[in-house]
Write a protein that holds these residues in place. Structure first.
Motif, PDB file in Angstrom:
ATOM      1  N   ASP A  15       5.000 142.102 112.981  1.00 42.09           N
ATOM      2  CA  ASP A  15       5.386 141.453 111.712  1.00 42.09           C
ATOM      3  C   ASP A  15       6.548 142.232 111.107  1.00 42.09           C
ATOM      4  O   ASP A  15       6.520 142.637 109.945  1.00 42.09           O
ATOM      5  CB  ASP A  15       4.174 141.436 110.760  1.00 42.09           C
ATOM      6  N   LEU A  16       7.563 142.439 111.951  1.00 41.17           N
ATOM      7  CA  LEU A  16       8.608 143.416 111.626  1.00 41.17           C
ATOM      8  C   LEU A  16       9.749 142.800 110.817  1.00 41.17           C
ATOM      9  O   LEU A  16      10.852 142.610 111.297  1.00 41.17           O
ATOM     10  CB  LEU A  16       9.138 144.045 112.929  1.00 41.17           C
ATOM     11  N   TRP A  17       9.471 142.520 109.555  1.00 48.13           N
ATOM     12  CA  TRP A  17      10.542 142.099 108.639  1.00 48.13           C
ATOM     13  C   TRP A  17      10.841 143.278 107.715  1.00 48.13           C
ATOM     14  O   TRP A  17      10.100 144.277 107.709  1.00 48.13           O
ATOM     15  CB  TRP A  17      10.145 140.824 107.890  1.00 48.13           C
ATOM     16  N   SER A  18      11.915 143.179 106.938  1.00 43.98           N
ATOM     17  CA  SER A  18      12.363 144.358 106.187  1.00 43.98           C
ATOM     18  C   SER A  18      11.338 144.806 105.141  1.00 43.98           C
ATOM     19  O   SER A  18      11.347 145.969 104.736  1.00 43.98           O
ATOM     20  CB  SER A  18      13.723 144.099 105.542  1.00 43.98           C
ATOM     21  N   GLY A  19      10.443 143.912 104.714  1.00 42.10           N
ATOM     22  CA  GLY A  19       9.405 144.296 103.753  1.00 42.10           C
ATOM     23  C   GLY A  19       8.341 145.199 104.350  1.00 42.10           C
ATOM     24  O   GLY A  19       7.537 145.788 103.617  1.00 42.10           O
ATOM     25  N   ASN A  20       8.315 145.320 105.678  1.00 41.03           N
ATOM     26  CA  ASN A  20       7.333 146.187 106.336  1.00 41.03           C
ATOM     27  C   ASN A  20       8.012 147.375 107.016  1.00 41.03           C
ATOM     28  O   ASN A  20       7.491 147.938 107.988  1.00 41.03           O
ATOM     29  CB  ASN A  20       6.524 145.392 107.376  1.00 41.03           C
TER      30      ASN A  20
ATOM     31  N   GLY B 242      14.416 160.745 105.419  1.00 37.00           N
ATOM     32  CA  GLY B 242      15.384 159.899 106.121  1.00 37.00           C
ATOM     33  C   GLY B 242      14.870 159.287 107.408  1.00 37.00           C
ATOM     34  O   GLY B 242      15.614 158.634 108.144  1.00 37.00           O
ATOM     35  N   GLU B 243      13.564 159.463 107.664  1.00 37.75           N
ATOM     36  CA  GLU B 243      12.981 158.933 108.899  1.00 37.75           C
ATOM     37  C   GLU B 243      12.529 157.487 108.666  1.00 37.75           C
ATOM     38  O   GLU B 243      11.959 157.176 107.618  1.00 37.75           O
ATOM     39  CB  GLU B 243      11.771 159.799 109.254  1.00 37.75           C
ATOM     40  N   ALA B 244      12.788 156.627 109.656  1.00 37.13           N
ATOM     41  CA  ALA B 244      12.333 155.239 109.527  1.00 37.13           C
ATOM     42  C   ALA B 244      10.812 155.176 109.579  1.00 37.13           C
ATOM     43  O   ALA B 244      10.170 155.986 110.257  1.00 37.13           O
ATOM     44  CB  ALA B 244      12.916 154.397 110.660  1.00 37.13           C
ATOM     45  N   VAL B 245      10.229 154.224 108.853  1.00 37.10           N
ATOM     46  CA  VAL B 245       8.762 154.080 108.827  1.00 37.10           C
ATOM     47  C   VAL B 245       8.402 152.594 108.855  1.00 37.10           C
ATOM     48  O   VAL B 245       9.078 151.770 108.224  1.00 37.10           O
ATOM     49  CB  VAL B 245       8.154 154.809 107.599  1.00 37.10           C
ATOM     50  N   ILE B 246       7.381 152.255 109.623  1.00 35.04           N
ATOM     51  CA  ILE B 246       6.884 150.874 109.701  1.00 35.04           C
ATOM     52  C   ILE B 246       5.444 150.836 109.205  1.00 35.04           C
ATOM     53  O   ILE B 246       4.705 151.802 109.372  1.00 35.04           O
ATOM     54  CB  ILE B 246       6.955 150.315 111.144  1.00 35.04           C
ATOM     55  N   TYR B 247       5.056 149.726 108.594  1.00 35.99           N
ATOM     56  CA  TYR B 247       3.679 149.602 108.096  1.00 35.99           C
ATOM     57  C   TYR B 247       3.302 148.124 108.076  1.00 35.99           C
ATOM     58  O   TYR B 247       4.102 147.269 108.430  1.00 35.99           O
ATOM     59  CB  TYR B 247       3.525 150.251 106.708  1.00 35.99           C
ATOM     60  N   ASP B 248       2.072 147.857 107.662  1.00 38.24           N
ATOM     61  CA  ASP B 248       1.532 146.496 107.570  1.00 38.24           C
ATOM     62  C   ASP B 248       1.766 145.689 108.863  1.00 38.24           C
ATOM     63  O   ASP B 248       2.327 144.597 108.833  1.00 38.24           O
ATOM     64  CB  ASP B 248       2.182 145.782 106.369  1.00 38.24           C
ATOM     65  N   PRO B 249       1.287 146.208 109.997  1.00 35.49           N
ATOM     66  CA  PRO B 249       1.572 145.555 111.279  1.00 35.49           C
ATOM     67  C   PRO B 249       0.604 144.420 111.623  1.00 35.49           C
ATOM     68  O   PRO B 249      -0.443 144.272 110.989  1.00 35.49           O
ATOM     69  CB  PRO B 249       1.379 146.702 112.280  1.00 35.49           C
ATOM     70  N   ALA B 250       0.996 143.649 112.622  1.00 33.67           N
ATOM     71  CA  ALA B 250       0.114 142.649 113.230  1.00 33.67           C
ATOM     72  C   ALA B 250       0.191 142.919 114.741  1.00 33.67           C
ATOM     73  O   ALA B 250       0.615 142.080 115.535  1.00 33.67           O
ATOM     74  CB  ALA B 250       0.587 141.249 112.896  1.00 33.67           C
ATOM     75  N   THR B 251      -0.218 144.130 115.098  1.00 37.46           N
ATOM     76  CA  THR B 251       0.013 144.716 116.426  1.00 37.46           C
ATOM     77  C   THR B 251      -0.566 143.909 117.587  1.00 37.46           C
ATOM     78  O   THR B 251      -1.689 143.409 117.497  1.00 37.46           O
ATOM     79  CB  THR B 251      -0.686 146.101 116.456  1.00 37.46           C
TER      80      THR B 251
ATOM     81  N   ARG C  77       8.978 142.082 123.820  1.00 40.10           N
ATOM     82  CA  ARG C  77       9.642 142.908 122.787  1.00 40.10           C
ATOM     83  C   ARG C  77      10.639 142.093 121.968  1.00 40.10           C
ATOM     84  O   ARG C  77      10.927 142.407 120.808  1.00 40.10           O
ATOM     85  CB  ARG C  77      10.333 144.105 123.455  1.00 40.10           C
ATOM     86  N   GLU C  78      11.163 141.004 122.562  1.00 39.84           N
ATOM     87  CA  GLU C  78      12.118 140.177 121.829  1.00 39.84           C
ATOM     88  C   GLU C  78      11.489 139.541 120.584  1.00 39.84           C
ATOM     89  O   GLU C  78      12.196 139.179 119.646  1.00 39.84           O
ATOM     90  CB  GLU C  78      12.665 139.073 122.734  1.00 39.84           C
ATOM     91  N   ALA C  79      10.156 139.408 120.579  1.00 41.98           N
ATOM     92  CA  ALA C  79       9.498 138.817 119.408  1.00 41.98           C
ATOM     93  C   ALA C  79       9.661 139.731 118.191  1.00 41.98           C
ATOM     94  O   ALA C  79       9.869 139.266 117.064  1.00 41.98           O
ATOM     95  CB  ALA C  79       8.018 138.558 119.702  1.00 41.98           C
ATOM     96  N   ASP C  80       9.586 141.051 118.396  1.00 47.03           N
ATOM     97  CA  ASP C  80       9.815 141.997 117.289  1.00 47.03           C
ATOM     98  C   ASP C  80      11.266 141.936 116.825  1.00 47.03           C
ATOM     99  O   ASP C  80      11.549 141.910 115.629  1.00 47.03           O
ATOM    100  CB  ASP C  80       9.521 143.439 117.750  1.00 47.03           C
TER     101      ASP C  80
END
Ligand code: ADP
Length: 292
Positions: free
Chosen positions: A197-202, A209-218, A223-226
């Motif tokens: 669920d990799l949109w900019s809100g997550n 300065g490290e990138a972080v991802i959250y609220d996934p639907a793993t 990989r193209e879907a992400d």
């Protein structure tokens, strides 16, 4: 005991350190849940709450975040615990201190997403169902990607749309696509660990300065879907894509598949929010049917 007293106790037990919580501070921004910061003045935790029936959703989120975190690639906060108290379910996560982006941060994020996608599996799916937004997302293991995308992604959302009263053209065009889209899958994708669920809100950057991802639907998928989802609502920098492509080039067929993969999210938005997403979904279906 109050909800917050119980959560503080659970944190103390899980960490093995005393935790005398200050009153929780509400945090805006969540689409689905209520969000809070809980601190004892030294250590802070991020807590999300919802009705007790959503405990399963939090358990799936916990497993997803911890699987992402365990890869040591793109940083994801670890889930400490989940639980329920009376009519409330909760999840406690490592607290992220957000900061600013930078060109270097975006480049590293692109490389790290490619590294995450190198984490493979024997099949497409995941160890359990989870949710996409508030919608059920089925992840039954399947060795055939076309069948997975047909049955557990597009087909599922189309059926839900029919139950929500969106019949007619959406359904006839949708059925045509389900029988024809295999022609667009000419790149033999390996099962890759996805955020899902990799949109900019997550997605964001920490204070360091490290990138972080959250609220996934793993799940394990193409990989193209992400990548497609990062483009649906925008907000990701050119440096990010350049670095991803350097780390792992993308097949030319992605140009069309991007729409196939984002159709899932647009159908999900139609099912959650209705309105203008119907037109968008129909446009995407027309575009795709013209290609296969
Ligand atoms: P929801 O499940 O309701 O969509 P999110 O998980 O997206 O909620 O979180 C809502 C907001 O809270 C995010 O947009 C982000 O700004 C912030 N947030 C998310 N995770 C954390 C965290 N671990 N620590 C601090 N803030 C967070």
């Amino acid at each position: 005991m109050s909800l917050w007293g119980e959560i503080a106790d659970q944190i103390a037990q899980a960490t093995g350190h005393g935790f005398q919580a200050q009153p929780p501070r509400g945090q805006g921004g969540g689409c689905i849940n209520q969000a809070f910061t809980l601190s004892d003045g030294v250590q802070s935790w991020f807590v999300k709450t919802n009705g007790a029936t959503r405990l399963d959703m939090f358990e799936a989120e916990s497993e997803g975040l911890n699987a992402l975190a365990a890869t040591g690639t793109l940083y994801a906060p670890r889930a400490l615990l989940t639980g329920s108290h009376g009519d409330t379910a909760y999840i406690v996560l490592e607290h992220i201190e957000f900061g600013r982006d930078s060109n270097l941060g975006w480049r590293r994020a692109g490389q790290q997403l490619a590294e995450l996608h190198r984490c493979g599996s024997h099949a497409f799916g995941w160890q359990r169902a989870n949710t996409i937004g508030a919608t059920h997302q089925s992840n039954t293991w399947q060795s055939d990607w076309v069948r997975f995308w047909r049955d557990q992604r597009l087909g599922f959302q189309l059926e839900l749309a029919a139950r929500n009263g969106h019949g007619g053209r959406l359904q006839t065009r949708g059925e045509q696509l389900l029988t024809r889209f295999a022609a667009l899958i000419d790149h033999d994708p390996p099962p890759a660990l996805l955020h899902g669920d990799l949109w900019s809100g997550n997605f964001g950057f920490t204070r360091t300065g490290e990138a972080v991802i959250y609220d996934p639907a793993t799940y394990y998928g193409d990989r193209e879907a992400d990548l497609a989802m990062t483009e649906l609502f925008g907000g990701f920098s050119a440096d990010f894509y350049a670095a991803y492509r350097e780390a792992w080039p993308i097949h030319p067929g992605y140009r069309v598949r991007k729409t196939l993969y984002n159709l899932y999210h647009v159908l999900n938005h139609l099912n959650l929010f209705g309105g203008g997403y119907l037109r968008q979904a129909e446009r995407m279906l027309d575009e795709l049917l013209a290609e296969c």
